[in-house]
Design an enzyme around this catalytic site. Sequence first.
Site, PDB file in Angstrom:
ATOM      1  N   GLU A  24      -1.974   6.413   4.529  1.00 49.40           N
ATOM      2  CA  GLU A  24      -2.614   5.955   3.539  1.00 49.40           C
ATOM      3  C   GLU A  24      -3.712   4.872   3.938  1.00 49.40           C
ATOM      4  O   GLU A  24      -3.642   4.373   4.780  1.00 49.40           O
ATOM      5  CB  GLU A  24      -1.378   5.082   2.789  1.00 49.40           C
ATOM      6  CG  GLU A  24      -1.433   5.097   1.280  1.00 49.40           C
ATOM      7  CD  GLU A  24      -1.064   6.394   0.593  1.00 49.40           C
ATOM      8  OE1 GLU A  24      -2.338   7.190   0.479  1.00 49.40           O
ATOM      9  OE2 GLU A  24       0.039   6.864   0.514  1.00 49.40           O
ATOM     10  N   THR A  26      -6.250   5.966   5.317  1.00 47.00           N
ATOM     11  CA  THR A  26      -6.909   6.461   6.368  1.00 47.00           C
ATOM     12  C   THR A  26      -8.233   7.465   5.769  1.00 47.00           C
ATOM     13  O   THR A  26      -8.988   7.652   6.970  1.00 47.00           O
ATOM     14  CB  THR A  26      -5.976   7.121   7.297  1.00 47.00           C
ATOM     15  OG1 THR A  26      -5.343   8.111   6.321  1.00 47.00           O
ATOM     16  CG2 THR A  26      -5.112   6.374   8.112  1.00 47.00           C
ATOM     17  N   GLY A 120      -2.789   6.920 -13.311  1.00 46.70           N
ATOM     18  CA  GLY A 120      -2.649   5.746 -12.561  1.00 46.70           C
ATOM     19  C   GLY A 120      -1.346   5.547 -11.916  1.00 46.70           C
ATOM     20  O   GLY A 120      -0.868   4.376 -11.341  1.00 46.70           O
ATOM     21  N   LEU A 123      -0.735   9.685  -7.832  1.00 45.04           N
ATOM     22  CA  LEU A 123      -0.360  11.064  -7.658  1.00 45.04           C
ATOM     23  C   LEU A 123      -1.344  12.124  -8.202  1.00 45.04           C
ATOM     24  O   LEU A 123      -1.518  13.030  -8.100  1.00 45.04           O
ATOM     25  CB  LEU A 123       0.696  11.519  -8.747  1.00 45.04           C
ATOM     26  CG  LEU A 123       1.892  10.686  -8.387  1.00 45.04           C
ATOM     27  CD1 LEU A 123       3.034  11.221  -9.458  1.00 45.04           C
ATOM     28  CD2 LEU A 123       2.553  10.706  -6.939  1.00 45.04           C
ATOM     29  N   SER A 125      -3.949  12.019 -10.543  1.00 44.39           N
ATOM     30  CA  SER A 125      -4.370  12.512 -11.843  1.00 44.39           C
ATOM     31  C   SER A 125      -5.817  12.754 -12.028  1.00 44.39           C
ATOM     32  O   SER A 125      -6.170  13.395 -12.491  1.00 44.39           O
ATOM     33  CB  SER A 125      -3.732  11.478 -13.031  1.00 44.39           C
ATOM     34  OG  SER A 125      -4.244  10.288 -12.926  1.00 44.39           O
ATOM     35  N   ASP A 170      -7.781  13.397  -2.109  1.00 42.43           N
ATOM     36  CA  ASP A 170      -7.137  14.021  -3.320  1.00 42.43           C
ATOM     37  C   ASP A 170      -7.906  15.205  -3.690  1.00 42.43           C
ATOM     38  O   ASP A 170      -6.950  16.209  -4.082  1.00 42.43           O
ATOM     39  CB  ASP A 170      -7.168  12.651  -4.544  1.00 42.43           C
ATOM     40  CG  ASP A 170      -6.449  11.713  -3.921  1.00 42.43           C
ATOM     41  OD1 ASP A 170      -5.617  11.757  -2.920  1.00 42.43           O
ATOM     42  OD2 ASP A 170      -6.482  10.534  -4.703  1.00 42.43           O
TER      43      ASP A 170
HETATM   44  C1  GLA Z   1      -6.313   6.878  -3.533  1.00 41.55           C
HETATM   45  C2  GLA Z   1      -7.766   7.358  -3.134  1.00 41.55           C
HETATM   46  C3  GLA Z   1      -7.749   8.250  -1.930  1.00 41.55           C
HETATM   47  C4  GLA Z   1      -6.989   7.517  -0.650  1.00 41.55           C
HETATM   48  C5  GLA Z   1      -5.792   6.855  -1.028  1.00 41.55           C
HETATM   49  C6  GLA Z   1      -5.237   5.755  -0.156  1.00 41.55           C
HETATM   50  O1  GLA Z   1      -5.626   7.676  -3.642  1.00 41.55           O
HETATM   51  O2  GLA Z   1      -8.256   8.550  -4.005  1.00 41.55           O
HETATM   52  O3  GLA Z   1      -8.811   8.771  -1.392  1.00 41.55           O
HETATM   53  O4  GLA Z   1      -7.827   6.474  -0.196  1.00 41.55           O
HETATM   54  O5  GLA Z   1      -6.008   6.056  -2.389  1.00 41.55           O
HETATM   55  O6  GLA Z   1      -4.614   6.738   0.810  1.00 41.55           O
END
Ligand code: GLA
Length: 369
Positions: A24, A26, A120, A123, A125, A170
């Site tokens: 997370e 990273t 929010g 996950l 969205s 994401d």
């Molecule tokens: C959000 C961001 C991702 C990532 C995470 C943390 O989901 O969209 O790019 O930085 O936070 O790991």
Amino acid sequence: VSIGDHPIRRVSVAVPARVNLIGEHTDYNGGAVLPAALPIFLHVTLAPRAADRVTARTGSVRLQPDGPRLQPDHREWRVTDERPRGDWTDYIQGVVCELRRAGHAIRGFDITIDSDIPPGSGLASSAALQVAAVRALAEAFAIRLDPMDLARLVQRAENTFVGAPVGIMDPVACVFGEPRSALHLDTRTLRFERVPLPASLGVVVIDSGSSHAHATGEYRKRREQCEAAARALRVTHLAALDAGTAPARDAIDALPAPLDRRARHVVTEHARVGQAVAALRAGDLARFGALVDASHASLRDDFEVSTPDIDRLVSIARGTPGVLGARITGGGFGGSVLVAVEGSRADQAGAAIVARYNPQAALPARVVV
Ligand code: GLA
């Protein structure tokens, strides 16, 4: 019927949510991440139209699993309009602007969104919405896009048009994610390998009910602090530092607070991703669970993106039979908790955690998956 060379037809696209198993904060530090697709989806239907206008509508959008739905909403704009409005339709307008800037001919269209991914909730969205919109536009307007270029385009749209300085995880997870395997992604090279999840591992995702926003405030601040730490340590990105070496640890400890804690989280979290992949491949679920727990401690104490409610949810999860480890997942400041659990006990564990958490909670938590 056709518009120019394009036959008018409706296209439908479904894109899954993702949960990040570990790794997370990273992804904007050149580090590794380990997201997996979830069996909940966002759907768009899109139909080109003759006029150069776009109409975006919400159909049925769940705000929480088994919870209320978003009131139907819609907005209309000209396809050439490049002004953000500050609402959910910016995600669609943003990818349209990026596609047009890349030289693709996009005309007017109607688009409707139906989604079971709570906005929010950590996950993805918003990435799912943008990936679904680009896929539908590509199909409707006969645009060929390499899938990794699609993911990059979505990140660019969110960074520039929506104004959220998010990383690449994401969109990549929403484009390439598959059920029952995770993507071990190197966010610097964008190479990834698929890591099968052992059948004996259960993954429970619990939405805390408090949602986050990445366009403002703390997410942006964390990103800036990481960049400042990398500059002070004279590396291009924090994941270039090896958490296992004494010189790297000493250099990090010598940074002014809070940059020392921020950098420590990133380099240790990057290392944990590699260790978690090894544990999953070896079927060592106890080790995987311990790494998930360590990730939460680091996000709570060093990166400071947890909240008291999430910490309580995590600690209840850890005291629940069958649970191997638990942590906050996603960008933080609310959102969801990931619980790694012995597969056969997943359903009972999820129900037990929520039943213990909710009586004293301001907002009810719900099991998403
Ligand atoms: C959000 C961001 C991702 C990532 C995470 C943390 O989901 O969209 O790019 O930085 O936070 O790991």
